[in-house]
Motif scaffolding. Structure first.
Motif, PDB file in Angstrom:
ATOM      1  N   ILE A 263      35.605  31.260  39.656  1.00 23.73           N
ATOM      2  CA  ILE A 263      34.994  30.187  40.443  1.00 23.73           C
ATOM      3  C   ILE A 263      33.781  30.626  41.264  1.00 23.73           C
ATOM      4  O   ILE A 263      33.108  29.790  41.854  1.00 23.73           O
ATOM      5  CB  ILE A 263      36.040  29.557  41.388  1.00 23.73           C
ATOM      6  N   GLY A 264      33.482  31.922  41.328  1.00 20.27           N
ATOM      7  CA  GLY A 264      32.330  32.378  42.092  1.00 20.27           C
ATOM      8  C   GLY A 264      32.625  32.512  43.581  1.00 20.27           C
ATOM      9  O   GLY A 264      33.590  31.937  44.099  1.00 20.27           O
ATOM     10  N   HIS A 265      31.770  33.267  44.290  1.00 23.37           N
ATOM     11  CA  HIS A 265      32.078  33.591  45.679  1.00 23.37           C
ATOM     12  C   HIS A 265      31.705  32.515  46.684  1.00 23.37           C
ATOM     13  O   HIS A 265      31.948  32.669  47.877  1.00 23.37           O
ATOM     14  CB  HIS A 265      31.450  34.926  46.085  1.00 23.37           C
ATOM     15  N   SER A 266      31.110  31.410  46.229  1.00 20.81           N
ATOM     16  CA  SER A 266      30.668  30.364  47.150  1.00 20.81           C
ATOM     17  C   SER A 266      31.424  29.052  46.986  1.00 20.81           C
ATOM     18  O   SER A 266      31.054  28.046  47.604  1.00 20.81           O
ATOM     19  CB  SER A 266      29.165  30.112  46.972  1.00 20.81           C
ATOM     20  N   THR A 480      27.294  38.009  50.156  1.00 14.75           N
ATOM     21  CA  THR A 480      27.249  39.318  49.502  1.00 14.75           C
ATOM     22  C   THR A 480      28.429  39.549  48.581  1.00 14.75           C
ATOM     23  O   THR A 480      28.307  40.228  47.565  1.00 14.75           O
ATOM     24  CB  THR A 480      27.204  40.427  50.559  1.00 14.75           C
ATOM     25  N   SER A 481      29.581  39.037  48.940  1.00 13.62           N
ATOM     26  CA  SER A 481      30.777  39.115  48.092  1.00 13.62           C
ATOM     27  C   SER A 481      31.748  38.055  48.569  1.00 13.62           C
ATOM     28  O   SER A 481      31.544  37.425  49.612  1.00 13.62           O
ATOM     29  CB  SER A 481      31.417  40.506  48.132  1.00 13.62           C
ATOM     30  N   SER A 482      32.809  37.873  47.838  1.00 10.65           N
ATOM     31  CA  SER A 482      33.762  36.818  48.178  1.00 10.65           C
ATOM     32  C   SER A 482      34.464  37.116  49.503  1.00 10.65           C
ATOM     33  O   SER A 482      34.849  38.253  49.764  1.00 10.65           O
ATOM     34  CB  SER A 482      34.796  36.680  47.066  1.00 10.65           C
ATOM     35  N   PRO A 483      34.666  36.092  50.325  1.00  6.63           N
ATOM     36  CA  PRO A 483      35.410  36.290  51.574  1.00  6.63           C
ATOM     37  C   PRO A 483      36.924  36.217  51.386  1.00  6.63           C
ATOM     38  O   PRO A 483      37.665  36.348  52.358  1.00  6.63           O
ATOM     39  CB  PRO A 483      34.915  35.140  52.453  1.00  6.63           C
ATOM     40  N   ILE A 484      37.369  36.001  50.144  1.00 13.08           N
ATOM     41  CA  ILE A 484      38.814  35.904  49.894  1.00 13.08           C
ATOM     42  C   ILE A 484      39.180  36.711  48.648  1.00 13.08           C
ATOM     43  O   ILE A 484      38.315  37.071  47.840  1.00 13.08           O
ATOM     44  CB  ILE A 484      39.288  34.442  49.716  1.00 13.08           C
ATOM     45  N   ARG A 485      40.464  36.980  48.510  1.00 12.26           N
ATOM     46  CA  ARG A 485      40.993  37.559  47.277  1.00 12.26           C
ATOM     47  C   ARG A 485      42.252  36.786  46.895  1.00 12.26           C
ATOM     48  O   ARG A 485      43.131  36.562  47.741  1.00 12.26           O
ATOM     49  CB  ARG A 485      41.326  39.041  47.440  1.00 12.26           C
ATOM     50  N   ILE A 486      42.311  36.366  45.641  1.00 14.85           N
ATOM     51  CA  ILE A 486      43.516  35.722  45.109  1.00 14.85           C
ATOM     52  C   ILE A 486      44.310  36.820  44.410  1.00 14.85           C
ATOM     53  O   ILE A 486      43.871  37.349  43.382  1.00 14.85           O
ATOM     54  CB  ILE A 486      43.172  34.592  44.109  1.00 14.85           C
ATOM     55  N   LEU A 487      45.436  37.174  44.964  1.00 19.43           N
ATOM     56  CA  LEU A 487      46.176  38.319  44.446  1.00 19.43           C
ATOM     57  C   LEU A 487      46.717  38.027  43.051  1.00 19.43           C
ATOM     58  O   LEU A 487      47.089  36.890  42.727  1.00 19.43           O
ATOM     59  CB  LEU A 487      47.318  38.688  45.388  1.00 19.43           C
ATOM     60  N   ARG A 488      46.740  39.062  42.234  1.00 21.94           N
ATOM     61  CA  ARG A 488      47.254  38.919  40.876  1.00 21.94           C
ATOM     62  C   ARG A 488      48.131  40.121  40.527  1.00 21.94           C
ATOM     63  O   ARG A 488      48.017  41.191  41.107  1.00 21.94           O
ATOM     64  CB  ARG A 488      46.112  38.756  39.873  1.00 21.94           C
ATOM     65  N   SER A 489      48.985  39.924  39.538  1.00 19.31           N
ATOM     66  CA  SER A 489      49.947  40.942  39.136  1.00 19.31           C
ATOM     67  C   SER A 489      49.321  41.924  38.149  1.00 19.31           C
ATOM     68  O   SER A 489      48.131  41.829  37.819  1.00 19.31           O
ATOM     69  CB  SER A 489      51.154  40.271  38.474  1.00 19.31           C
ATOM     70  N   GLU A 490      50.136  42.837  37.655  1.00 19.41           N
ATOM     71  CA  GLU A 490      49.646  43.791  36.655  1.00 19.41           C
ATOM     72  C   GLU A 490      49.206  43.088  35.381  1.00 19.41           C
ATOM     73  O   GLU A 490      48.390  43.611  34.631  1.00 19.41           O
ATOM     74  CB  GLU A 490      50.733  44.820  36.343  1.00 19.41           C
ATOM     75  N   THR A 491      49.761  41.892  35.122  1.00 21.43           N
ATOM     76  CA  THR A 491      49.357  41.118  33.943  1.00 21.43           C
ATOM     77  C   THR A 491      48.155  40.219  34.242  1.00 21.43           C
ATOM     78  O   THR A 491      47.761  39.412  33.412  1.00 21.43           O
ATOM     79  CB  THR A 491      50.520  40.252  33.427  1.00 21.43           C
ATOM     80  N   LEU A 492      47.584  40.355  35.448  1.00 18.62           N
ATOM     81  CA  LEU A 492      46.396  39.635  35.924  1.00 18.62           C
ATOM     82  C   LEU A 492      46.649  38.162  36.200  1.00 18.62           C
ATOM     83  O   LEU A 492      45.712  37.393  36.427  1.00 18.62           O
ATOM     84  CB  LEU A 492      45.212  39.799  34.960  1.00 18.62           C
ATOM     85  N   GLU A 493      47.915  37.753  36.227  1.00 20.66           N
ATOM     86  CA  GLU A 493      48.260  36.390  36.614  1.00 20.66           C
ATOM     87  C   GLU A 493      48.422  36.302  38.127  1.00 20.66           C
ATOM     88  O   GLU A 493      48.806  37.273  38.793  1.00 20.66           O
ATOM     89  CB  GLU A 493      49.572  35.949  35.963  1.00 20.66           C
TER      90      GLU A 493
END
Length: 532
Positions: A263-266, A480-493
């Protein structure tokens, strides 16, 4: 295949001289036929009186000749490592519906490209316009100030990187060959072939848009459907937190069990929507600051000395740790480029930088930014997963008000003395969008402005003239970069099964290359579970 890791030649040399140097390094006869590939070319400017081009060369020779050379090699010559990207989809689970990729920036495009190439035929939705229309919309904004909040420098086909420099360098280490594959695909779709070997490759804003549209046409031939002006407005999941549908534009629901969130950083409204879902998210540190412009020929002379007129436009990378422990550094440096109004929301203003492929404009510009953290957000009474978003908004609103909706600009000397500038010196701004004089100190936290002052004085000891009083500052640089992180598992979900956070907006990349590589990783994760 042999690799010569380091072959130095004078700045001015011919192809014949390069080939003669290869033969000499390998102790081949002067008339020996060569089948070689330039893997990397960089500039060694450590000695200003003896600047050299440095090549890494791969060369194919008969096996017996290679063995003879390897048995006697004393200069680092070795067998060239295999760098071919190899991935074979092995998923067996059936998808009832085609996968959906949300966002057509580099992460989304490369994820969709590989999904399409392997028969998954994804649907790609993008809130902004296709690149051809987007280009016209952005130019209209720069000339009139009339902002389209859905299609602009941040949103639209190609993502935010489309209006930058098309920089393709990255700090990511990836022995799987994904980085090389990304470069090869860009070149295959029209980027200059030099991106395959120059040390800091770039495409340029003027050429990148044609590369992106060519990639789209290829994907459409493979069965991809692109829907522009289409925004994901809701995420639907069952009682076991498994994705089953997406809502578009608040009006349409589409069934799916696999969606990629590139979705992009904005995409702040999308962040807000997702924050209300059972997704594990967190705020994260990023950096904010200003853009600074200097004459490009000044940067060239400082970096290259007497070789300045014989080499491409020089860049720089500067870092400093302040006395109070904050990091100050240059970011997204654009040789021979423009500062651009990169706003995406009404009554908020942000800037960025961009260059065309030839980097021939009179000024060099770079972001000078200072690290900010969740602790800084909390001091502003901003907490929760969207604290960083609110922090960005505050300073962008102040920047918008400072110059009446125009880009606030200030001479560096006036920034240090604390007064609004009245006129320019020798450095005339090269800006896309309207600008007005203002006091940029009022658009940034005090600890950021003080850190910038300390850092700029330090940088002047590394690049002569960096702190010249007539250098032009523009504000504010917040994306400059995203202000959030959506955590994901080892399978990237994510914590919602079937929903794959991807790229810079999700907090897993920081530029075109790392975003594209992350898009490929997400493709691999999907293709390891599902069959086409």
């Amino acid at each position: 295949m042999l690799r010569i890791p380091q072959l130095k030649l004078p700045v001015v040399h011919t192809k014949t001289e390069l080939e003669a140097a290869i033969r000499k390094e390998l102790k081949l006869s002067p008339d020996a036929k060569l089948h070689y590939q330039i893997k990397k070319r960089s500039i060694d400017a450590r000695k200003k009186q003896d600047i050299r081009y440095v090549y890494m060369i791969d060369i194919a020779l008969p096996e017996q000749v290679e063995n003879r050379i390897l048995s006697k090699a004393k200069t680092g010559i070795a067998s060239a490592p295999k760098e071919e990207y190899l991935f074979v989809p092995c998923g067996t689970k059936k998808m009832r519906h085609r996968p959906i990729v949300i966002g057509a920036g580099p992460a989304g495009l490369f994820c969709a490209y590989f999904l399409a190439k392997h028969g998954y035929r994804p649907l790609v939705i993008e809130r902004g316009e296709a690149i051809e229309k987007r280009q016209r919309t952005v130019e209209h904004f720069w000339s009139t100030g009339c902002l389209d909040t859905e299609s602009n420098v941040q949103f639209g086909e190609g993502g935010a990187g489309t209006f930058s420099d098309g920089k393709l360098n990255t700090m990511v280490k990836d022995p799987s060959g994904r980085i090389r594959k990304v470069l090869e695909l860009f070149a295959e779709h029209g980027a200059p072939e030099e991106i395959l070997y120059v040390n800091k490759p770039h495409i340029g804003t003027d050429q990148l848009r044609f590369v992106i549209s060519d990639m789209r046409r290829q994907m459409e031939e493979w069965g991809v459907e692109f829907r522009f002006s289409t925004k994901a407005t809701d995420l639907l999941f069952d009682s076991e937190h498994r994705l089953y549908a997406l809502e578009f534009n608040h009006t349409e629901k589409t069934d799916c069990e696999v969606a990629v969130a590139a979705i992009g950083h904005s995409a702040r409204d999308t962040f807000e929507m997702l924050s209300k879902k059972p997704l594990v998210m967190e705020n994260k540190a990023f950096a904010i600051g200003v853009r600074i412009e200097h004459p490009q020929d000044m940067i060239n002379r400082s970096q290259y000395g007497s070789f300045a007129d014989k080499l491409p436009a020089a860049d720089y990378k500067l870092t400093h740790q302040t006395k109070l422990g904050r990091g100050v550094y240059s970011f997204c440096m654009c040789p021979g480029g423009f500062v651009v109004n990169a706003s995406s929301e009404g009554h908020r203003l942000a800037v960025n930088g961009m260059s065309n492929h030839d980097r021939s404009e009179r000024n060099a510009n770079s972001a000078l930014i200072v690290t900010v953290t969740p602790e800084d957000f909390a001091r502003e009474q901003m907490n929760g997963v969207l604290a960083g978003v609110h922090f960005q908004k505050k300073w962008e609103e102040l920047a918008y008000r400072q110059a009446g909706g125009n880009i606030p600009v200030q001479l560096l000397g006036d920034f240090f003395s604390g007064q609004t500038s009245a006129s320019f010196g020798e450095v005339l701004p090269n800006i896309k969008g309207n600008y007005s004089f203002a006091d940029i100190r009022h658009c940034l936290p005090d600890y950021v402005t003080e850190s910038l002052k300390e850092g700029i004085l330090e940088f002047d000891s590394k690049i002569h003239g960096f702190a010249r009083p007539d250098a032009v500052l523009s504000g504010v640089e917040t994306r400059t970069s995203s202000p959030i992180r959506i955590l994901r598992s080892e399978t990237l979900e994510s914590s919602v099964a079937g929903f794959y956070p991807c790229g810079e907006g999700a907090g897993y990349a920081g530029g075109i290359m790392s975003a594209a590589v992350d898009g490929i990783k997400v493709f691999e994760a999907i293709a390891s579970v599902y069959q086409a």
